[in-house]
Every structure is written in structure tokens, then in C-alpha cells.
Scaffold this motif. Sequence first.
Motif, short mmCIF file in Angstrom:
data_model
loop_
_atom_site.label_atom_id
_atom_site.label_comp_id
_atom_site.label_asym_id
_atom_site.label_seq_id
_atom_site.Cartn_x
_atom_site.Cartn_y
_atom_site.Cartn_z
N TYR A 235 39.20 40.63 34.83
CA TYR A 235 40.38 40.42 35.66
C TYR A 235 41.43 39.59 34.92
O TYR A 235 42.61 39.61 35.26
CB TYR A 235 40.02 39.72 36.97
N SER A 236 40.99 38.84 33.92
CA SER A 236 41.90 38.01 33.13
C SER A 236 42.21 38.63 31.77
O SER A 236 43.32 38.49 31.26
CB SER A 236 41.29 36.62 32.89
N LEU A 237 41.22 39.27 31.16
CA LEU A 237 41.35 39.71 29.78
C LEU A 237 41.76 41.17 29.63
O LEU A 237 42.35 41.56 28.63
CB LEU A 237 40.02 39.50 29.04
N VAL A 238 41.43 42.00 30.63
CA VAL A 238 41.71 43.44 30.54
C VAL A 238 42.85 43.83 31.46
O VAL A 238 43.69 44.66 31.11
CB VAL A 238 40.44 44.25 30.89
N SER A 239 42.90 43.22 32.61
CA SER A 239 43.91 43.58 33.62
C SER A 239 45.33 43.37 33.09
O SER A 239 45.60 42.42 32.35
CB SER A 239 43.71 42.73 34.88
N GLU A 240 46.19 44.26 33.48
CA GLU A 240 47.60 44.16 33.09
C GLU A 240 48.44 43.42 34.12
O GLU A 240 49.41 42.76 33.79
CB GLU A 240 48.18 45.57 32.87
N ASP A 241 48.06 43.54 35.39
CA ASP A 241 48.90 42.97 36.45
C ASP A 241 48.30 41.75 37.14
O ASP A 241 48.95 41.14 37.99
CB ASP A 241 49.23 44.04 37.50
N PHE A 242 47.06 41.39 36.81
CA PHE A 242 46.38 40.24 37.40
C PHE A 242 46.26 40.33 38.92
O PHE A 242 46.09 39.32 39.59
CB PHE A 242 47.09 38.93 37.03
N SER A 243 46.33 41.54 39.47
CA SER A 243 46.30 41.67 40.93
C SER A 243 44.96 41.21 41.51
O SER A 243 44.93 40.55 42.56
CB SER A 243 46.58 43.12 41.33
N LYS A 244 43.88 41.53 40.84
CA LYS A 244 42.57 41.12 41.36
C LYS A 244 42.32 39.64 41.12
O LYS A 244 41.71 38.96 41.95
CB LYS A 244 41.46 41.97 40.73
N LEU A 245 42.81 39.13 40.00
CA LEU A 245 42.70 37.69 39.75
C LEU A 245 43.47 36.93 40.81
O LEU A 245 42.99 35.93 41.37
CB LEU A 245 43.22 37.35 38.36
N ARG A 246 44.68 37.38 41.11
CA ARG A 246 45.49 36.74 42.14
C ARG A 246 44.77 36.77 43.49
O ARG A 246 44.70 35.76 44.19
CB ARG A 246 46.85 37.44 42.28
N HIS A 247 44.21 37.92 43.83
CA HIS A 247 43.51 38.07 45.10
C HIS A 247 42.35 37.08 45.20
O HIS A 247 42.18 36.40 46.23
CB HIS A 247 43.00 39.50 45.24
N CYS A 248 41.55 36.98 44.14
CA CYS A 248 40.40 36.08 44.16
C CYS A 248 40.83 34.62 44.25
O CYS A 248 40.23 33.83 44.99
CB CYS A 248 39.54 36.30 42.91
N LEU A 249 41.86 34.25 43.52
CA LEU A 249 42.36 32.87 43.55
C LEU A 249 42.94 32.53 44.92
O LEU A 249 42.74 31.41 45.43
CB LEU A 249 43.41 32.66 42.47
N GLU A 250 43.63 33.47 45.54
CA GLU A 250 44.18 33.22 46.87
C GLU A 250 43.07 33.03 47.90
O GLU A 250 43.20 32.22 48.83
CB GLU A 250 45.10 34.38 47.28
N LYS A 251 41.98 33.77 47.73
CA LYS A 251 40.85 33.61 48.64
C LYS A 251 40.13 32.28 48.41
O LYS A 251 39.68 31.64 49.36
CB LYS A 251 39.85 34.77 48.45
N MET A 252 40.01 31.87 47.15
CA MET A 252 39.22 30.69 46.82
C MET A 252 39.99 29.38 47.01
O MET A 252 39.39 28.34 47.25
CB MET A 252 38.73 30.77 45.38
#
Length: 601
Positions: A125-142
Motif C-alpha cells: 500500500y506504500s511501496l507499490v500503490s500509485e494513489d495511496f487510497s488503501k493506505l489512506r483508508h487504513c490510516l483513517e480507520k486507525m
Amino acid sequence: MEFKNVAFGPTQTIKTHNSDGSILFRLNSELKPFPETITDRLREWSIQQPEKTFIAQRNKEGIWQELSYADIYQQMCSIAQNLLDMGFEENDTIVILSENSLEHALLALASVHIGIAYSPISPAYSLVSEDFSKLRHCLEKMTPKLVFVQSEQAYTRAIQFIKNTFPEVTILVSQGDNFTNIASWRQSVFCDDVAQAHKKVKGDTVAKILFTSGSTGLPKGVINTQQMWCANLQQITQSFPFMQEQAPVFIDWLPWNHTFGGNHNFGLALHNGGTLYIDDGKPSSKGIEETVKNLREISPTAYFNVPKGFEMLIPYLEKEEQLRNTFFKNLQIIFYAGASLAQPIWNKLEELAIQTIGVKIPIVTGLGCTESGPSALFANWGGAFSGLLGVPVAGLEVKLVPLGDKWEARYRAANVTKGYWRNPEATLQAFDEEGFYKTGDAVKFLDENNPDKGLVFDGRIAEDFKLSTGTWVNVGVMKTKIISSGSPIIQDVVIAGLDQDYIGLILFLNIEACCKLTGHTTQVCVSELYEHSSVKTFINTWMNDFNAHATGSSTSIGKVIIAHEPPSIDKGEITDKGSLNQRAVLSNRKALVSQLFSHYE
């Protein structure tokens, strides 16, 4: 041919028919007591065997850096003190952006030791993703107070995204100069505050949140309590009691942001006072070399992998006698999960074991999910076969609920999650009226008259579909047969055909295997490779052979298309462990689906 003499747990079961048509299925064996918190075992081992290596990882020079149980316990407490000094409040959490590492382990243990919920997020989610959409989602949840990043350089883009989007978050690193380094925390002084904080941690305290991509591709955070994790480790150990008789030795690459690597493998080493060597390799053309290098030195007592990992390992085992000797010398079981193991790979592993040590090593698997911590069923005996799931772990009730012509497996036990993190709607939908978790997995008895023979996999209920003829297609079973018969060229497959006249396949091919078939190097253009006459001939011959054994429209293939674009993590088509999301691929590749059914060739 005999199997190696391995101590397995009991397999006698109790099968009860309910008045509503459902079936209750459980092991006729009670769950034994287990620790209240995951770090209770760590403290015990740090006293009983302080010098024994718990975790080891190669440093930059390639030398194993080993941390003993005493080392880990002391450094865990030091890090925990620093966390307490930060003033974490009730809703504050920790997020870990890191591959498997010593620092990752220490911070995770420190978090659970003092009752701070943490979440290891997929590095992809950090190294491959281009838009960080899943990283953002996880951080918003956590809503993390602290984010740990293994390498400042490798995660530069992700760090910048976090600083811009979540400026209040504190960044902690292991490698880098611009943020606080965890090295300064590992040897710091800790006081009685840590012990007092640990006393407040109970079985229902949240230990970690594991994000799993559902059918929509949006990650859901599965709540893992201390009880859930500890109970499941005891259940697994009762299924494989040899781990208590001889402290396990694992060499393992499976990522800790997944339940297989992070709960099952890491946890089993800790629970049973064993040693875990972190394998920085993985099943890829480059990563397999690191894995083999490690296996030349380390003799595991149990070896865990996904089917692709075993497939890539076999050529090395065939060529190197010394590697075979080291690999099989102390091995008690070969354990696969994540997908079905193709029969040719299964047969070759047994053949190599016989060649090396004169007996077969039991090849075992089971059924589980992130929501069951992960293990619910095990085929814990020699002579199992691909697709056999086995019997329930001790203390877990399996309810088989009839849905159409299928039986859905549902779980209720101490090792089953209480729900999804900050997602009450998904939690409500996940359980039935009796509190059983609805897995969506279809199963059936191998022998209706002898339930001790266990359950077999019967597909995913949500994936199955009807053809225009009204005939049901069992996607899970068919997928297993396709990958097994098409190995090693066919790496994965998505099956389509809802309301169509025939079944169509989107094939994902193994590039290395295709190159070997055609004589190309891996630098060749994918389109050129897949259009090569040798590849086309293989696919056509395979399809004809497959259809020759079909019993009707629900088991025969009408048309195939080769996917040239690899599955996308950003689009939810694949996890970083390599599992395909059937629904996401069909949704995202509508043009390919349209081609499959535009005409019949």
C-alpha cells in the motif's frame, strides 16, 4: 510408503443434526488453558531459556543477527516505556509500515504488552500503490498517534503522504536520520510503569487490527483480541503437539500484515518457545534465491508456504543434494495455505522426501480466515490430499448451514473475532443470530457416515454462479482443477460465465514458466511471449485435455483469454500474498469479459 512418525492431535469428532436443518460439527476434545495475553509466554521463556534465540534476521552484511528471549523481553519493555511516555489515550493506535523485521517484532510486542492496539499495514500500500487510497483508508480507520516506518528511504513517498495528510502523526524509523530512530528506544531504561500497564491488559483487550481486502477491494480491519490470538495458538498446538515436544524452528517469509505469517507462524514460535528466522526472500524470480540461501543453512521443523512458493523451490531441491538434506533433516510437516496445492507439486515434494530421508513428510493444510485468527480446521494427518480441510480445532464449533445445494461453514469460538474495527455495519452482517461468524466458505463431508475423515472444500458461496442453462458452476473446485492441471504455465485464473451459455476463463500465466517453455529471457515483451506458438499450443492442448474429462457445461471450458496486465493491488485485484480477488478482476476487466462472450470460438 510410510510417513515420518509425527505426533498429531486427536481427530475424533461429534456431528449433531439440528432441527432447523443445520449441522453442528466439533472436535471431541476440549481446549486446554492458554495464556491471557500474548506476551505472557515471552516473559516465561525469558526466564526459563533466556539465551535461546527467539528471532533472527540477516543484517546488511548477510550475517544472522539473533535476539534471545531475554533480549526481546528487555527491549520490548524499553520500547513500551517510550510509548507510555508519549501519553497514548484510549483511541490512539500504532501503525507499522514495514516488512518483517526485528524492529517490527519489537514494536508489535511492546504495543500488545501494554494494551495499545496496533496495525501492520501491507507494505504494498506504500511501496507499490500509485494513489495511496488503501493506505489512506487504513490510516483513517486507525487514527494512529505513531507510525513506524522501517526504512525512511524506501518509504519516502509514503512518509511525505502521511506528513501532508496526517500532520499530527509522529514518525518513528529504523533506518534514516530525519525522524526519531527506534534504536534509541531499544536500550533505554524502563520502570514499573510498564509492569503496571501490562496488568491492565486482559483477554478482551484489542491486540492488533489486521486489514483484509474483501470482495469490494476495500480493506476491513479485523479485530484481534489477546484472547483470540492466544486461544488459536493453543488450538494449533493441540493439533500439532510435536511443537511442544521439540521447540519449533521456522524459516519464514510470510508477511506479518497477514494472519498466516503474523498470527500463525510468528505466534507459534513464541507460544512454543521456538526460533523464527526471518526469510527476506519470497516466491519471485529474485526472492527465491534468498529463500534458498537461507534454507541451505537452516533446517526447519515445519515449513510454511503458499503453493507458488513450493513450486519455485522444487527445482532447487531437485538440483542440490545438500539443500535437500538440510531441508528434510528435521522437518515434521510441510504446510501450505492461501490456495490449493497442485497435485504435481504435492507428488514431487513426497518424491524428494523419500529420495532424501526414505519416508514421506506429511503435507497438511486446513481452513481458516483472518476472522478466525486464522485456524479453524486442520487435516492433521499423513495421507491427506489437496482440498481436504480436516476437522475442527479444539473448542471451536462449526455450524454447517444449507444454502441452496451448498453448506456454508460458520464458526463460534474463543478464537473468532468480535467484529471489524470501527465498522459496526460490516460487523452486524458478519454474524448470524446465534453468534456464528459467516465465512462464505462452502464445505462438505468427505464421508457422510464417518465425519472423522473431515471436511473438503466446496468453493466460495459468493463466487459460484449459474449458466444460462440454470446449471451451477462451482468456482472454487473448478479453479483448483484448472491450476493443478495447468501448472506451471497457468499461475491463476478467474472464472466467468454468469447467465452465459458457457464458462470463460481469464488466465494469468507464470512468466518464468512461459520463458522456459519458449526459450526466451524474462526481458521479453509479455505480449510477444504470450502470443508465442509454444504457449498457444500448451493452452490449446491443456484445454482439450481438461474438457475431455468434463462431465457437462458446468465443468467444461468454452473460451479462454490470457490477461496481459498483471493483477492490480490498487484496484483490489490481488493481495501482496498473491491471492486473486475474483469479483474485483471481473469488475475491473469488463472488456476482457466481453471478449470472452462476444462469440464462441
